[in-house]
Design an enzyme around this catalytic site. Structure first.
Site, mmCIF file in Angstrom:
data_model
loop_
_atom_site.group_PDB
_atom_site.id
_atom_site.type_symbol
_atom_site.label_atom_id
_atom_site.label_comp_id
_atom_site.label_asym_id
_atom_site.label_seq_id
_atom_site.Cartn_x
_atom_site.Cartn_y
_atom_site.Cartn_z
ATOM 1 C CG ASP A 59 9.907 -0.485 33.114
ATOM 2 O OD1 ASP A 59 10.815 0.262 32.694
ATOM 3 O OD2 ASP A 59 9.777 -1.669 32.754
ATOM 4 N NE ARG A 60 12.820 -2.143 37.926
ATOM 5 C CZ ARG A 60 11.780 -2.948 37.763
ATOM 6 N NH1 ARG A 60 10.578 -2.600 38.166
ATOM 7 N NH2 ARG A 60 11.917 -4.128 37.176
ATOM 8 C CB THR A 61 13.968 0.762 31.395
ATOM 9 O OG1 THR A 61 14.996 -0.193 31.707
ATOM 10 C CG2 THR A 61 14.289 1.400 30.048
ATOM 11 C CB CYS A 94 16.560 -5.416 40.033
ATOM 12 S SG CYS A 94 16.044 -4.337 38.662
ATOM 13 C CG ASN A 95 22.044 -6.015 36.625
ATOM 14 O OD1 ASN A 95 23.254 -5.965 36.758
ATOM 15 N ND2 ASN A 95 21.405 -7.172 36.555
ATOM 16 C CB THR A 96 17.446 -1.284 35.734
ATOM 17 O OG1 THR A 96 17.759 -2.175 34.659
ATOM 18 C CG2 THR A 96 17.236 0.105 35.162
ATOM 19 C CB ALA A 97 16.603 -1.774 41.162
ATOM 20 C CB THR A 138 17.240 -2.816 30.922
ATOM 21 O OG1 THR A 138 17.927 -1.990 31.871
ATOM 22 C CG2 THR A 138 16.728 -4.082 31.588
ATOM 23 C CE LYS A 178 12.190 -7.043 33.401
ATOM 24 N NZ LYS A 178 12.240 -7.308 34.858
ATOM 25 C CB CYS A 209 18.791 -7.670 32.433
ATOM 26 S SG CYS A 209 17.045 -7.817 32.887
#
Length: 248
Positions: A59-61, A94-97, A138, A178, A209
């Site tokens: 999980d990136r967050t 994927c934005n957070t990635a 996120t 998700k 996201c």
């Protein structure tokens, strides 16, 4: 000799590598958008594409905010698999990635089409000009300032949900999407959060996201809804587009 029309790419023929699985539904949605924005009349006119969808990426967050496992080794491995399969450029839906792109780009050896940069360019080109954009994303994306840096360069101010809205509406909706939940239970919280950002002056809402467009529709808000995955798909196709030339 009679002239003929043929197709030639601008440089080597590109093969798109999609580094996905974050999450699987967002990856499938991105590929569908990639197909939809391709100006093709036959199967053969679509670009060659390799998809690596690895839902085991940590999980990136959690990695960014809660000392969770670093997803960088998974992202590097996925990029290497795409390169070995023939990919000549990489898109990450994927934005957070994108917080981890600096850590993987030097290992990849391929250009990575940066989704957040493309969104900033897209908003900067919109007319009437967007000076304030609302961001739904996120908590990892919002707290680490992924969008702020790029938008500062574009002269765009970001409006973001307050902590309560983020924790009780935005993140639960993303987690539900998700998990495969669709309908009013995900759409309404996202719409409420978006409307609050419009009240703060947002002239557009960024679905920051890649799951959010699965729950929030353009019709549910009074300003444009910007889908970064769609912006990325168009940018990728622009880089792979072929143009006709005349041979003698």
């Amino acid at each position: 000799m009679q002239s003929a029309i043929y197709w030639r790419s601008n440089g080597p023929s590109e093969i798109i590598g999609i580094l996905g699985g974050m999450g699987p539904a967002a990856t499938a949605d991105f590929y569908a958008k990639l197909v939809s924005v391709t100006p093709a009349g036959t199967d053969q006119e679509h670009p060659r594409t390799v998809i690596w969808s690895d839902p085991t990426v940590p999980d990136r967050t959690k990695a960014l905010l809660h000392q969770g496992p670093d997803p960088t080794p998974w992202l590097i491995r996925g990029s290497e698999i795409l390169r070995a399969a023939g990919a000549t450029l990489i898109a990450i839906p994927c934005n957070t990635a994108h917080a981890f792109v600096p850590g993987i780009s030097e290992h990849v050896g391929l250009p990575i089409v940066h989704m957040i940069d493309e969104v900033a360019l897209h908003l900067a080109a919109m007319r009437p000009r967007v000076r304030v954009a609302g961001l739904l994303a996120t908590t990892g994306t919002t707290r680490t300032g992924l969008y702020q840096e790029w938008f500062d360069h574009a002269g765009i101010t970001l409006a973001m949900p307050d902590e309560v809205t983020q924790d009780t509406e935005v993140m639960p909706a993303i987690q539900a999407l998700k998990a495969g939940t669709r309908g009013t239970s995900t759409a309404q919280p996202l719409a409420r959060a978006a409307h609050r950002l419009v009240e703060q002056g947002a002239q557009a809402i960024i679905a920051g996201c890649t799951e959010i467009p699965l729950g929030l529709t353009p019709e549910s808000i009074p300003v444009p809804l910007i889908d970064p995955a769609l912006v990325l798909a168009r940018a990728v196709i622009e880089r792979t587009r072929t143009t006709p030339h005349e041979a003698q």
